[in-house]
Every structure is written in C-alpha cells, then in structure tokens.
Design a protein around this motif. Structure first.
Motif, PDB file in Angstrom:
ATOM      1  N   ILE A  75       0.884  -1.176   0.000  1.00  0.00           N
ATOM      2  CA  ILE A  75       0.000   0.000   0.000  1.00  0.00           C
ATOM      3  C   ILE A  75       0.914   1.216   0.000  1.00  0.00           C
ATOM      4  CG2 ILE A  75      -1.916   1.192   1.107  1.00  0.00           C
ATOM      5  CD1 ILE A  75      -2.663  -1.608   0.355  1.00  0.00           C
ATOM      6  N   ILE A  76       0.918   1.978  -1.088  1.00  0.00           N
ATOM      7  CA  ILE A  76       1.860   3.090  -1.200  1.00  0.00           C
ATOM      8  C   ILE A  76       1.113   4.386  -1.506  1.00  0.00           C
ATOM      9  CG2 ILE A  76       3.734   1.582  -1.939  1.00  0.00           C
ATOM     10  CD1 ILE A  76       3.301   2.527  -4.796  1.00  0.00           C
ATOM     11  N   GLY A  77       1.820   5.492  -1.357  1.00  0.00           N
ATOM     12  CA  GLY A  77       1.248   6.809  -1.589  1.00  0.00           C
ATOM     13  C   GLY A  77       1.981   7.842  -0.761  1.00  0.00           C
ATOM     14  N   ARG A  78       1.785   9.078  -1.082  1.00  0.00           N
ATOM     15  CA  ARG A  78       2.453  10.162  -0.372  1.00  0.00           C
ATOM     16  C   ARG A  78       1.861  10.317   1.016  1.00  0.00           C
ATOM     17  NH1 ARG A  78       3.398  15.252  -4.317  1.00  0.00           N
ATOM     18  NH2 ARG A  78       4.908  15.682  -2.695  1.00  0.00           N
ATOM     19  N   ASN A  79       2.535  11.097   1.887  1.00  0.00           N
ATOM     20  CA  ASN A  79       2.008  11.371   3.220  1.00  0.00           C
ATOM     21  C   ASN A  79       0.618  11.996   3.107  1.00  0.00           C
ATOM     22  OD1 ASN A  79       4.387  10.496   4.435  1.00  0.00           O
ATOM     23  ND2 ASN A  79       5.325  12.522   4.348  1.00  0.00           N
ATOM     24  N   GLY A  80      -0.324  11.481   3.901  1.00  0.00           N
ATOM     25  CA  GLY A  80      -1.679  12.013   3.867  1.00  0.00           C
ATOM     26  C   GLY A  80      -2.568  11.399   2.811  1.00  0.00           C
ATOM     27  N   ASP A 189       2.477  -1.427   9.106  1.00  0.00           N
ATOM     28  CA  ASP A 189       2.582  -0.038   8.652  1.00  0.00           C
ATOM     29  C   ASP A 189       4.055   0.358   8.641  1.00  0.00           C
ATOM     30  OD1 ASP A 189       1.925   2.508   7.838  1.00  0.00           O
ATOM     31  OD2 ASP A 189       0.449   2.861   9.407  1.00  0.00           O
ATOM     32  N   GLU A 190       4.324   1.647   8.434  1.00  0.00           N
ATOM     33  CA  GLU A 190       5.681   2.160   8.240  1.00  0.00           C
ATOM     34  C   GLU A 190       6.558   2.019   9.474  1.00  0.00           C
ATOM     35  OE1 GLU A 190       8.464   3.134   6.016  1.00  0.00           O
ATOM     36  OE2 GLU A 190       6.692   3.884   5.057  1.00  0.00           O
ATOM     37  N   VAL A 191       6.087   1.357  10.526  1.00  0.00           N
ATOM     38  CA  VAL A 191       6.870   1.271  11.749  1.00  0.00           C
ATOM     39  C   VAL A 191       8.218   0.597  11.550  1.00  0.00           C
ATOM     40  CG1 VAL A 191       4.929   1.336  13.330  1.00  0.00           C
ATOM     41  CG2 VAL A 191       5.646  -0.825  12.360  1.00  0.00           C
ATOM     42  N   LEU A 192       8.411  -0.146  10.463  1.00  0.00           N
ATOM     43  CA  LEU A 192       9.716  -0.770  10.243  1.00  0.00           C
ATOM     44  C   LEU A 192      10.801   0.266  10.002  1.00  0.00           C
ATOM     45  CD1 LEU A 192       9.033  -3.974   8.149  1.00  0.00           C
ATOM     46  CD2 LEU A 192       9.229  -3.681  10.607  1.00  0.00           C
ATOM     47  N   ALA A 193      10.402   1.527   9.776  1.00  0.00           N
ATOM     48  CA  ALA A 193      11.408   2.591   9.658  1.00  0.00           C
ATOM     49  C   ALA A 193      12.086   2.835  10.999  1.00  0.00           C
ATOM     50  CB  ALA A 193      10.756   3.885   9.166  1.00  0.00           C
ATOM     51  N   LEU A 218      -0.142  -7.351   4.179  1.00  0.00           N
ATOM     52  CA  LEU A 218      -0.340  -5.993   3.676  1.00  0.00           C
ATOM     53  C   LEU A 218       0.784  -5.141   4.238  1.00  0.00           C
ATOM     54  CD1 LEU A 218      -4.185  -5.292   3.989  1.00  0.00           C
ATOM     55  CD2 LEU A 218      -2.900  -6.099   2.024  1.00  0.00           C
ATOM     56  N   PHE A 219       1.497  -4.445   3.361  1.00  0.00           N
ATOM     57  CA  PHE A 219       2.741  -3.764   3.742  1.00  0.00           C
ATOM     58  C   PHE A 219       2.716  -2.327   3.262  1.00  0.00           C
ATOM     59  CE2 PHE A 219       7.426  -3.195   2.576  1.00  0.00           C
ATOM     60  CZ  PHE A 219       7.797  -2.840   3.859  1.00  0.00           C
ATOM     61  N   VAL A 220       2.769  -1.387   4.201  1.00  0.00           N
ATOM     62  CA  VAL A 220       2.855   0.037   3.866  1.00  0.00           C
ATOM     63  C   VAL A 220       4.303   0.486   4.029  1.00  0.00           C
ATOM     64  CG1 VAL A 220       2.331   2.355   4.686  1.00  0.00           C
ATOM     65  CG2 VAL A 220       0.497   0.732   4.364  1.00  0.00           C
ATOM     66  N   SER A 221       4.859   1.116   3.006  1.00  0.00           N
ATOM     67  CA  SER A 221       6.233   1.610   3.092  1.00  0.00           C
ATOM     68  C   SER A 221       6.446   2.723   2.080  1.00  0.00           C
ATOM     69  CB  SER A 221       7.229   0.479   2.830  1.00  0.00           C
ATOM     70  OG  SER A 221       8.562   0.959   2.912  1.00  0.00           O
ATOM     71  N   ILE A 235      -1.000  -1.294  -4.371  1.00  0.00           N
ATOM     72  CA  ILE A 235      -2.144  -0.385  -4.528  1.00  0.00           C
ATOM     73  C   ILE A 235      -1.652   1.020  -4.214  1.00  0.00           C
ATOM     74  CG2 ILE A 235      -4.418   0.254  -3.636  1.00  0.00           C
ATOM     75  CD1 ILE A 235      -4.823  -2.738  -2.980  1.00  0.00           C
ATOM     76  N   LEU A 236      -1.890   1.957  -5.122  1.00  0.00           N
ATOM     77  CA  LEU A 236      -1.458   3.348  -4.951  1.00  0.00           C
ATOM     78  C   LEU A 236      -2.653   4.208  -4.555  1.00  0.00           C
ATOM     79  CD1 LEU A 236       0.489   5.738  -5.202  1.00  0.00           C
ATOM     80  CD2 LEU A 236       0.098   5.714  -7.680  1.00  0.00           C
ATOM     81  N   LEU A 237      -2.522   4.888  -3.407  1.00  0.00           N
ATOM     82  CA  LEU A 237      -3.549   5.810  -2.934  1.00  0.00           C
ATOM     83  C   LEU A 237      -3.098   7.240  -3.165  1.00  0.00           C
ATOM     84  CD1 LEU A 237      -4.600   4.249   0.508  1.00  0.00           C
ATOM     85  CD2 LEU A 237      -5.810   4.090  -1.673  1.00  0.00           C
ATOM     86  N   GLN A 238      -4.039   8.090  -3.541  1.00  0.00           N
ATOM     87  CA  GLN A 238      -3.778   9.514  -3.691  1.00  0.00           C
ATOM     88  C   GLN A 238      -5.023  10.275  -3.255  1.00  0.00           C
ATOM     89  OE1 GLN A 238      -1.602  11.077  -7.197  1.00  0.00           O
ATOM     90  NE2 GLN A 238      -3.388  12.377  -7.527  1.00  0.00           N
ATOM     91  N   LYS A 239      -4.857  11.103  -2.217  1.00  0.00           N
ATOM     92  CA  LYS A 239      -5.967  11.884  -1.650  1.00  0.00           C
ATOM     93  C   LYS A 239      -7.171  11.010  -1.324  1.00  0.00           C
ATOM     94  CE  LYS A 239      -4.606  16.193  -3.907  1.00  0.00           C
ATOM     95  NZ  LYS A 239      -4.994  17.295  -4.821  1.00  0.00           N
TER      96      LYS A 239
END
Length: 436
Positions: A75-80, A189-193, A218-221, A235-239
């Motif tokens: 699951i990718i996309g910019r902040n927000g 989620d991004e916690v692996l950072a 499901l992996f967000v990064s 999957i790319l999310l935008q707004k």
C-alpha cells in the motif's frame, strides 16, 4: 471472489478537523480559550494557517479492492494519502463512515510503535498481553516465546519494563510478536522505519517467510525498493482514492512519476493531531546560492537543500540525512550529518528548533528529475521521522550535454573530473568535464 481473504467495498472515511484534536486536554483547552477570545491558536504549527473548526477531511473516498489468500500487497502513496487510515479500518481500530470490509481469518497488525503494549509491564508480560489481544492462547504464546525474544534481540531486557525501552527496542519486540504468532493476515505499517538497517532486513525476510507459508501480508512503506522486492502487487492511494492497482513494478513507477511531475522548491510539514515525536522535520526547501527558490536548477551551478526540524526533548547523536533518487528509482546520492560519522564525538542537542543545510556542487547530478527523502535518526538505531515525495529538476540551459554530442541515456552523474592530455615531450592539463 471465493478465495478473497480481504474484501473492501466502497469504503469512505471522513474526519472533522479543528475540534478537540490536539491530543491532550491542556492543549485543547488552550486552543478553545484562544478561539473564544478571538486570538490565534497557540498550538498551530509555525508557518501554518489555522484550520477552521468543523472542517471535513476525506481520508478515504470510495475505496474498493480484494486481496486473495497468500498475496503480499504493498500500500503506497504520499504522506496524507490515506494509507494508515485504511490499515486502521482493516485492523478494526477505526470504522468506516460508509462501505463494508469483510475479512476471513485472524489478523495481526503492527500499526505504530508500542500498540497494545503497557509501559509499566515488562517485555515478557507484554508478549503475553499483546498475544492475548491478538487472540492467541497462552499455550501458543509459550510455544513461540523463545523464538519471539530471540528474533527481537532483547534477551537481557525481557524482564525490564518497556517504558525504559528505546523506540527501536519497542518495535523489535512488537514486530516479533505480530509476526511469530501465526496470523492468517499480517498488516504492517511504516513502523519498520524505526529500527536499524539490519533489523529492517530481518523483518523483510520474516515477511517473505510468512508469504511462503501461504499467509497474506499488507505492507505500507515509502521504500519502493522494499515494496518491489516483497510485494508482487501494489495499490497506490492519492488523496484517499485508489488511482492504481497492479504489479508492483508498474504501480511504483506510476507513484514515482506522479510525485516527480509536481516538482517544487519548498515543503512544510506538521504532525497529525494528537501525534508526538521526539524529533520531526518541519520544513524542507531548495535554493540557489542567492537564496532564491526556482522551478529548476542549473547543471553548472551549486544549489542548497535546507532542512528545519524540531526536537521535543534532548537527544544525543542525532543524525539528519538525505537520499536523492532518480526518476528511474535509482538511489543516486546519500549524505548524512557528521554526527553519525564520528561515533567518538556524538553531540547532544537540547530540545528546540534547528536548521541544517547541505550544498550540492555543480555538475554532480545529471539533467533530469529527482526525488528527495529526508530522515532523522539516532546512531543508526532509532529513526524518528522520514519525509518523502519531494522532487526537483536539474536542467542544462547552457547546452553542455548537447555540446558533448550525446543524449543522457540514463546517466545519473555529470561529474567534473581532472583530465590530462599528453603529447610527445609535454603534458597539458585540461579542465574538461566528464558526464557520468
């Protein structure tokens, strides 16, 4: 479909902004009292306009997709973009305003550092507590306990209250619990950072093991290399909307292309309401040597990247670093502040606002569009903040590249190097440039 373990149907989620959303009663009362008196909100981030009370923010809008059993989906996309909101809904932490989510199987989620941990309990006690929250029996937890502790690499601290753990130790133990208790669906989620590089590699390896066992991930990064290596589909999310869903190589290319078409020279950031960090980036900007912000920067001229950040408490050994990535997703340049380089002289910085800057020399980067990633960490162990999706362009208005008689063809660097031209009986130094 009959093999779907996750089905998301027309899910939407809207938040109301500006109403009791600072995260503490004291700050909420400060903001309320300031509004009653017609004064500026004292809790608004410097440089930000005040959010009007009652404003609606659509975090997700009509999102639909299915995940099949055994799939690993990025699951990718910019902040927000709505990534974390989506995962909270899938984890049943939040409920959608509209739409429906159907999940088949036991879900294990790692959404943020320390989720499901009690700070006064020891690591051992929290393993059993967190496992119980995830629906595991005491017998299951005991059977996996030694493996969990060994993976987290905190054997000597397992009987220490977790309130004394660093954020890196927190996430190591939290991930170990979530990944080892045999979930049908693992949501990360991004916690692996938050963790050192070796542990991140270890976590990615564990998720690959979960995938090979036929379980769903499901992996967000924001790390596109990790997404491409781990996930066949993304999957790319935008707004809050799904704008791409398909093979990871294609979707990450779409994401990078979307980010790189909107180049600019100034970005500001604020923490979401209620969120706290020990250190975070407030502002990033790019200028020429006259402090002018431009749409693009000349190949033949130096430019400066400036970073404003805030510490909310004293930190020893803080490092600010940047990574520059080409439009082809090649890591072109990485640079860190010197605190990381000399471990014998780690600086201690007090709480407050700071400004860091780096000068990028002329004719280092070739022409093209680049993305910028900024990170803040402590001694390569605890990563406090990462901002990405920033982009800028390098242009060649002088025509040096064309003068040399070749096209760019994917070259990343355009470095001026020393040449010598030799003739019988003499040597002539030539200040020529070699485009990488």
């Amino acid at each position: 479909m009959s093999n779907s373990v996750i089905s998301v149907e027309s899910v939407s989620k809207t938040y109301r902004l500006g109403v009791l959303n600072h995260g503490t009663l004291r700050r909420d009362l400060q903001s309320w009292w300031a509004r009653r008196r017609g004064l500026p909100d004292p809790n608004i981030e410097i440089g930000k306009s005040e959010v009007r009370a009652g404003t609606d923010f659509k975090a997700l809008e009509d999102v639909s997709f299915d995940v099949q059993n055994g799939e690993t989906v990025g699951i990718i996309g910019r902040n927000g973009a709505g990534k974390s909101t989506l995962l909270k809904i899938l984890s049943r932490v939040a409920a959608p305003d509209r739409g429906r989510v159907r999940i088949r199987g036991r879900v294990s989620s790692l959404l943020e550092v320390g989720t499901g941990f009690h700070p006064e309990l020891t690591g051992r006690e929290n393993v059993f507590l967190n496992g119980a929250i995830l629906g595991m029996t005491k017998t299951e937890i005991r059977r996996k306990f030694d493996e969990i502790v060994g993976f987290a690499e905190i054997d000597e601290f397992i009987d220490t209250p977790v309130k004394r753990y660093s954020s890196g130790m927190y996430v190591r133990l939290a991930f170990a619990v979530a990944a080892h208790l045999e979930p049908d669906i693992l949501i990360v989620d991004e916690v692996l950072a938050v963790g050192d590089h070796e542990f991140q590699k270890k976590c990615l390896g564990k998720m690959k093991d979960v995938r090979t066992q036929g379980r769903t991930v499901l992996f967000v990064s924001h790390n596109m290399t990790a997404v491409n290596n781990l996930c066949v589909r993304s999957i790319l999310l935008q707004k809050g909307k799904v704008i791409a869903d398909g093979p990871s190589s294609e979707v990450t290319r779409t994401y990078l292309g979307t980010a790189l078409t909107a180049t600019q020279s100034h970005w500001q950031f604020a923490l979401p309401a209620g969120e706290t960090k020990r250190a975070f980036v407030r502002e990033v900007f790019i200028t020429d040597l006259n402090d002018e912000k431009r749409e693009a920067y000349e190949l033949t001229k130096d430019f400066v990247i400036g970073i404003r950040y805030r510490l909310t408490e004293q930190i020893r050994g803080l490092t600010v670093g940047l990574q520059i990535v080409s439009e082809d997703n090649n890591e072109t340049l990485v640079s860190l502040t010197d605190a990381e380089l000399d471990m014998t002289r780690l600086e201690t910085r007090e709480a407050g606002d700071y400004f860091a800057r780096i000068r990028i020399p002329a004719r280092l980067l070739n022409t093209g569009t680049y993305s910028l990633r900024i990170g803040m960490s402590r001694s390569r162990h605890d990563i406090y903040d990462v901002v990405e999706g920033l982009s800028f362009r390098i242009i060649d208005s002088v025509g040096i590249v064309m003068f040399l008689g070749y096209e760019r063809k994917g070259s990343l660097l355009s470095v001026q190097l020393p040449w010598t031209v030799e003739r019988e009986g003499s040597t002539v130094n030539a200040k020529s440039s070699a485009a990488g």
